[in-house]
Enzyme design. Structure first.
Site, PDB file in Angstrom:
ATOM      1  N   GLU A 125       0.925   2.742  -8.692  1.00  0.00           N
ATOM      2  CA  GLU A 125       1.761   3.889  -9.053  1.00  0.00           C
ATOM      3  C   GLU A 125       3.114   3.496  -9.670  1.00  0.00           C
ATOM      4  O   GLU A 125       4.187   3.768  -9.087  1.00  0.00           O
ATOM      5  CB  GLU A 125       1.925   4.811  -7.841  1.00  0.00           C
ATOM      6  CG  GLU A 125       0.588   5.327  -7.328  1.00  0.00           C
ATOM      7  CD  GLU A 125       0.690   6.353  -6.215  1.00  0.00           C
ATOM      8  OE1 GLU A 125       1.795   6.566  -5.695  1.00  0.00           O
ATOM      9  OE2 GLU A 125      -0.337   6.942  -5.866  1.00  0.00           O
ATOM     10  N   GLU A 131      -7.194   6.238  -5.185  1.00  0.00           N
ATOM     11  CA  GLU A 131      -6.637   7.114  -4.149  1.00  0.00           C
ATOM     12  C   GLU A 131      -6.948   8.564  -4.454  1.00  0.00           C
ATOM     13  O   GLU A 131      -6.728   9.014  -5.571  1.00  0.00           O
ATOM     14  CB  GLU A 131      -5.100   6.993  -4.052  1.00  0.00           C
ATOM     15  CG  GLU A 131      -4.601   5.728  -3.441  1.00  0.00           C
ATOM     16  CD  GLU A 131      -3.093   5.698  -3.372  1.00  0.00           C
ATOM     17  OE1 GLU A 131      -2.464   6.760  -3.244  1.00  0.00           O
ATOM     18  OE2 GLU A 131      -2.542   4.585  -3.495  1.00  0.00           O
TER      19      GLU A 131
HETATM   20  C1  LIG Z   1      10.742  15.829  -7.867  1.00  0.00           C
HETATM   21  C2  LIG Z   1      11.063  15.519  -6.423  1.00  0.00           C
HETATM   22  O1  LIG Z   1       9.994  14.799  -5.860  1.00  0.00           O
HETATM   23  C3  LIG Z   1      10.256  14.304  -4.558  1.00  0.00           C
HETATM   24  C4  LIG Z   1       9.036  13.649  -3.978  1.00  0.00           C
HETATM   25  O2  LIG Z   1       8.132  13.252  -5.023  1.00  0.00           O
HETATM   26  C5  LIG Z   1       6.983  12.577  -4.664  1.00  0.00           C
HETATM   27  C6  LIG Z   1       6.016  12.452  -5.630  1.00  0.00           C
HETATM   28  C7  LIG Z   1       4.843  11.794  -5.328  1.00  0.00           C
HETATM   29  C8  LIG Z   1       4.651  11.282  -4.056  1.00  0.00           C
HETATM   30  C9  LIG Z   1       3.388  10.641  -3.734  1.00  0.00           C
HETATM   31  C10 LIG Z   1       2.970  10.204  -2.499  1.00  0.00           C
HETATM   32  N1  LIG Z   1       1.720   9.774  -2.703  1.00  0.00           N
HETATM   33  C11 LIG Z   1       0.789   9.272  -1.686  1.00  0.00           C
HETATM   34  C12 LIG Z   1       0.942   7.770  -1.748  1.00  0.00           C
HETATM   35  N2  LIG Z   1       0.335   7.214  -2.961  1.00  0.00           N
HETATM   36  C13 LIG Z   1       0.312   5.789  -2.679  1.00  0.00           C
HETATM   37  C14 LIG Z   1       0.077   5.680  -1.192  1.00  0.00           C
HETATM   38  O3  LIG Z   1       1.055   4.826  -0.667  1.00  0.00           O
HETATM   39  C15 LIG Z   1       0.255   7.091  -0.629  1.00  0.00           C
HETATM   40  O4  LIG Z   1       1.048   7.082   0.541  1.00  0.00           O
HETATM   41  N3  LIG Z   1       1.397   9.890  -3.986  1.00  0.00           N
HETATM   42  N4  LIG Z   1       2.403  10.442  -4.617  1.00  0.00           N
HETATM   43  C16 LIG Z   1       5.643  11.409  -3.086  1.00  0.00           C
HETATM   44  C17 LIG Z   1       6.824  12.071  -3.387  1.00  0.00           C
END
Ligand SMILES: CCOCCOc1ccc(-c2cn(C[C@@H]3NC[C@@H](O)[C@H]3O)nn2)cc1
Length: 447
Positions: free
Chosen positions: A166, A353
Site C-alpha cells: 500500500e 487483501e
Molecule cells: C482522509 C482521512 O483518512 C483517514 C484514514 O484513512 C485511512 C485510509 C485507509 C486505511 C486502510 C486501512 N487498511 C487496512 C490495512 N491494509 C493493510 C493492512 O495492514 C490492514 O490493516 N486499508 N486501508 C486506513 C485509514
C-alpha cells in the site's frame, strides 16, 4: 441458489503483517520501528494501543500455522519486520531475526503452505526515519540492501515476494493526511515519499532479476473505487481525480513509465512538484510478475468546489457499512479490477487483501460474524465476475487470519476470521473461518 465456481488453479490464502500480529517488540534483537514511536506518541492511536504484544505471534506462530493448516489454505502472506533484520536499518544483521523467519517459513513449508513475503509493511526502522526516512533517497539504498539479504537468505524457500504494501498509505496517508506513522502533513513530502517508494520498488525488482532468484515479485497497492454520483462532467472528473490519487499515481509509473499527466498538473496547482532524477522512471517501470491488489471499499462521490485536495466529496448513498464505517461496496471491487485490466493489461493478480471489520465478540465459545461472511460472499461474487470478464486473477487472500493491531484504530477494529482475546491471546475460530474453510476446500460456494 447460485453456484459461484472458481478456476481449478485458483489459490486461496490469508494475510497478516509483522507489526500488527508479532508483538515481542523488545525481544529477539529487534530494533525500534516508526510504528513503535508513533503508537507511543499520545493521541495517535486509539486508547494508546501499540504493538508491544499484539497477537503474540512471534511466540505463537506454530499455533497460527496449525490454524492455517486446518483452514486448508495454499498461501500465507506475512511481512518481515525490517527492524528484526537490521535493527538500525543498515549495518549489523540480527541473526535472531533471520532465525525467527526461517522457523516460520520452514513450518509453513512443512505444512504445504506457500509463504508470500511482504518486505515492507510499514515498520521502517526508526534509525532511518531519524535520517529523513523515505524522504531521503539513501533509504532506497538501505531497502535494497535489506531486500537483497532476504532474497539470498530465503532463496528456494520463498517464491512470492512483495516489495511494498500500500504505497498510498505509506506516502499520502502517512505524510499528507498524517493519520499513520510518521504522521506528517506535507503534500510535497508525501509526493517525494511516493516517488522514492516506487524507485525502491523498481530497483528491488531489477536486483531480484540480476540475482536470478527463483520465484515471482510484485507490489501490493491499495485501491478503492469512486463512482460519479451523476453523469455530470464535473462529478466524473472529480471521481477521476480521486481514483487517480489512489490508483493511477501508483500504477501508471510501473505499467506505463510515466505519472498520469492530469494528476501531475493538479498536484502542481496544489504546490507539489514531482522531483524525478535521471533514469528513475525506467527503474520504476521494470516488468513485475504479479500485481497484489488490496480492496476494501468504495462508493459514490461528486464535485464540490474547494472540498479537500480534489474538489470532491464522498456521498453517503445509504450502503450498509462495516464496523469501521466503510461502505460495503462489492460493485466497486468488480469495477476496479476490470478498470485495471482495461488500463494496465492482463497482469496476473493476487487479491492480497480483502476483508471486513466486523467487531462481533465471543459468546459461548463462538463468534457469529454473519456480516463478515456476507461481505466475503458478495466480494467473491464480484471477483468471480471479474474472472468471467477476463481479469487474470491467480488467487485470493483474505485480510486477515487474526484480529490484530489496526494501526490508528488500535485493537478496537477486528478484521480477523479468527478472534483474538488480547488479554489471554486465545484464538477462537469465527463462523466466517468455517465458511472460508469450506469455500477453500470446494473452490466454489453457494449464494
Ligand atoms: C482522509 C482521512 O483518512 C483517514 C484514514 O484513512 C485511512 C485510509 C485507509 C486505511 C486502510 C486501512 N487498511 C487496512 C490495512 N491494509 C493493510 C493492512 O495492514 C490492514 O490493516 N486499508 N486501508 C486506513 C485509514
Amino acid at each position: 441458489m447460485t453456484i459461484i465456481q472458481f478456476p481449478k488453479d485458483m489459490k486461496w490464502g490469508v494475510a497478516t503483517a509483522s507489526y500488527q500480529i508479532e508483538g515481542a517488540a523488545n525481544e529477539g534483537g529487534r530494533g525500534t520501528s516508526i510504528w513503535d514511536t508513533f503508537s507511543k506518541t499520545p493521541g495517535k492511536v486509539v486508547n494508546g494501543d501499540n504493538g508491544d504484544v499484539a497477537c503474540g505471534s512471534y511466540h505463537k506462530y506454530e499455533e497460527d500455522i496449525e490454524i492455517m493448516d486446518d483452514l486448508g489454505v495454499d498461501f500465507y502472506r506475512f511481512s518481515v519486520a525490517w527492524p528484526r533484520i537490521f535493527p538500525e536499518g543498515t549495518g549489523e544483521v540480527n541473526q535472531e531475526g533471520l532465525d525467527y523467519y526461517h522457523n516460520l517459513v520452514d513450518r509453513l513449508l512443512e505444512k504445504g503452505i506457500e509463504p508470500m513475503c511482504t518486505l515492507y509493511h510499514w515498520d521502517l526502522p526508526q534509525a532511518l526515519q531519524d535520517k529523513g526516512g523515505w524522504d531521503n533517497r539513501e533509504t532506497i539504498e538501505a531497502f535494497l540492501q535489506y531486500a537483497e539479504l532476504m532474497f539470498k537468505e530465503f532463496e528456494g524457500k520463498i517464491k512470492h515476494w512483495i516489495t511494498f504494501n500500500e504505497p498510498w498509505c505509506v506516502s499520502f496517508l502517512s505524510n499528507y493526511v498524517g493519520a499513520h506513522a510518521p504522521g506528517n502533513n506535507d503534500l510535497q513530502l508525501a509526493m517525494n515519499v511516493a516517488h522514492h517508494l516506487l524507485v525502491a520498488h523498481g530497483k528491488t525488482v531489477i536486483r531480484f532479476r540480476e540475482l536470478g532468484i527463483k520465484g515471482q515479485i510484485g507490489y501490493a497497492p491499495n485501491v478503492e473505487w469512486n463512482e460519479p454520483y451523476s453523469n455530470k462532467q464535473e462529478d466524473i472528473d472529480a471521481c477521476k481525480r480521486v481514483n487517480g490519487y489512489f490508483m493511477d499515481w501508483f500504477f501508471d509509473p510501473v505499467f506505463k513509465g510515466t505519472y498520469p499527466d492530469f494528476m501531475v498538473k493538479w498536484f502542481e496547482e496544489k504546490g507539489a512538484v514531482l522531483q524525478i532524477e535521471e533514469g528513475d522512471m525506467e527503474i520504476i517501470s521494470q516488468p513485475i510478475d504479479f500485481l497484489g491488489i488490496n480492496y476494501y471499499s468504495g462508493g459514490v462521490g461528486r464535485y464540490k468546489e474547494n472540498e479537500g485536495l480534489f474538489d470532491h466529496e464522498k456521498v453517503d448513498a445509504g450502503y450498509l457499512k462495516t464496523d469501521i464505517g466503510w461502505n460495503i461496496y462489492p460493485e466497486g471491487f468488480y469495477k476496479v479490477l476490470t478498470h485495471i485490466n482495461e488500463n494496465y493489461g492482463n497482469v496476473p493478480i493476487y487479491i492480497t487483501e480483502n476483508g471486513a471489520c466486523i467487531n462481533d465478540g465471543v459468546e459461548n465459545g463462538e463468534v457469529k460474524d454473519d456480516r463478515r461472511t456476507d461481505y466475503l460472499k458478495q466480494h467473491l461474487v464480484a471477483l468471480q465476475r471479474s474472472i468471467e470478464s477476463g481479469v487474470n486473477i491467480k488467487g485470493y487472500l483474505t485480510w486477515s487470519l487474526l484480529d490484530n493491531f489496526e494501526w490508528a484504530e488500535g485493537y478496537t477494529m477486528r478484521f480477523g476470521i479468527v478472534h483474538v482475546n488480547y488479554r489471554t491471546l486465545e484464538r477462537t475460530k469465527k463462523d466466517s473461518f468455517y465458511w472460508y474453510k469450506q469455500t477453500v476446500a470446494n473452490n466454489f460456494f453457494e449464494v
